[in-house]
Design a protein around this motif. Structure first.
Motif, PDB file in Angstrom:
ATOM      1  N   UNK A 299      36.599 130.042  26.296  1.00 59.36           N
ATOM      2  CA  UNK A 299      35.244 129.951  25.748  1.00 59.36           C
ATOM      3  C   UNK A 299      34.545 128.661  26.166  1.00 59.36           C
ATOM      4  N   UNK A 300      35.329 127.663  26.487  1.00 60.21           N
ATOM      5  CA  UNK A 300      34.786 126.354  26.874  1.00 60.21           C
ATOM      6  C   UNK A 300      34.682 126.181  28.383  1.00 60.21           C
ATOM      7  N   UNK A 301      34.997 127.230  29.120  1.00 56.56           N
ATOM      8  CA  UNK A 301      34.841 127.190  30.569  1.00 56.56           C
ATOM      9  C   UNK A 301      36.071 126.769  31.342  1.00 56.56           C
ATOM     10  N   UNK A 302      37.215 126.704  30.671  1.00 56.44           N
ATOM     11  CA  UNK A 302      38.465 126.339  31.353  1.00 56.44           C
ATOM     12  C   UNK A 302      39.306 127.592  31.551  1.00 56.44           C
ATOM     13  N   UNK A 303      39.788 127.777  32.763  1.00 57.67           N
ATOM     14  CA  UNK A 303      40.640 128.939  33.054  1.00 57.67           C
ATOM     15  C   UNK A 303      42.044 128.511  33.434  1.00 57.67           C
ATOM     16  N   UNK A 304      42.293 127.231  33.382  1.00 52.75           N
ATOM     17  CA  UNK A 304      43.616 126.683  33.667  1.00 52.75           C
ATOM     18  C   UNK A 304      44.029 125.864  32.447  1.00 52.75           C
ATOM     19  N   UNK A 305      45.070 126.320  31.749  1.00 56.21           N
ATOM     20  CA  UNK A 305      45.468 125.675  30.497  1.00 56.21           C
ATOM     21  C   UNK A 305      45.923 124.231  30.688  1.00 56.21           C
ATOM     22  N   UNK A 306      46.625 123.954  31.769  1.00 55.84           N
ATOM     23  CA  UNK A 306      47.082 122.583  32.009  1.00 55.84           C
ATOM     24  C   UNK A 306      45.884 121.651  32.173  1.00 55.84           C
ATOM     25  N   UNK A 307      44.872 122.107  32.908  1.00 59.25           N
ATOM     26  CA  UNK A 307      43.669 121.309  33.100  1.00 59.25           C
ATOM     27  C   UNK A 307      42.927 121.125  31.766  1.00 59.25           C
ATOM     28  N   UNK A 308      42.800 122.186  30.988  1.00 60.76           N
ATOM     29  CA  UNK A 308      42.142 122.092  29.681  1.00 60.76           C
ATOM     30  C   UNK A 308      42.853 121.072  28.791  1.00 60.76           C
ATOM     31  N   UNK A 309      44.166 121.186  28.683  1.00 61.30           N
ATOM     32  CA  UNK A 309      44.920 120.254  27.843  1.00 61.30           C
ATOM     33  C   UNK A 309      44.761 118.813  28.327  1.00 61.30           C
ATOM     34  N   UNK A 310      44.823 118.614  29.620  1.00 64.59           N
ATOM     35  CA  UNK A 310      44.701 117.271  30.198  1.00 64.59           C
ATOM     36  C   UNK A 310      43.308 116.680  29.944  1.00 64.59           C
ATOM     37  N   UNK A 311      42.266 117.471  30.179  1.00 61.02           N
ATOM     38  CA  UNK A 311      40.898 117.002  29.981  1.00 61.02           C
ATOM     39  C   UNK A 311      40.604 116.748  28.502  1.00 61.02           C
ATOM     40  N   UNK A 312      41.083 117.639  27.642  1.00 62.89           N
ATOM     41  CA  UNK A 312      40.865 117.491  26.204  1.00 62.89           C
ATOM     42  C   UNK A 312      41.539 116.218  25.705  1.00 62.89           C
ATOM     43  N   UNK A 313      42.787 116.017  26.105  1.00 59.49           N
ATOM     44  CA  UNK A 313      43.514 114.838  25.658  1.00 59.49           C
ATOM     45  C   UNK A 313      42.873 113.551  26.182  1.00 59.49           C
ATOM     46  N   UNK A 314      42.369 113.579  27.388  1.00 59.00           N
ATOM     47  CA  UNK A 314      41.713 112.395  27.947  1.00 59.00           C
ATOM     48  C   UNK A 314      40.449 112.035  27.165  1.00 59.00           C
ATOM     49  N   UNK A 315      39.720 113.025  26.706  1.00 61.77           N
ATOM     50  CA  UNK A 315      38.476 112.786  25.971  1.00 61.77           C
ATOM     51  C   UNK A 315      38.704 112.482  24.490  1.00 61.77           C
TER      52      UNK A 315
END
Length: 75
Positions: free
Chosen positions: A27-43
């Motif tokens: 729903x947030x525009x991420x289709x790669x879970x590893x990338x989503x987790x990494x970006x979320x944690x960084x922010x």
């Protein structure tokens, strides 16, 4: 800027729905879970699943996002 908007949207969905983390990512525009987790944690400083478990008082404040003003020059 796009990353910040996507993560802000993910935070809102995590806070207001019971959607799975995979659904929140999509729903947030991420289709790669590893990338989503990494970006979320960084922010945010926490993974999406650990963020969801935090009490509201423990969650980091949302950043106010604004688009930069485009300055035009008179001809």
């Amino acid at each position: 800027m796009v990353k910040k908007l996507r993560v802000a949207h993910a935070r809102q969905v995590l806070d207001t729905t019971n959607s799975t983390i995979t659904e929140v990512a999509a729903l947030s525009g991420y289709h790669n879970m590893a990338n989503f987790n990494r970006q979320f944690q960084a922010e945010v400083g926490a993974t999406p699943s650990s963020y969801r478990r935090l009490a509201p008082s423990q969650k980091p404040p949302m950043q106010v996002l604004s688009l930069p003003r485009h300055v035009t020059r008179d001809p």
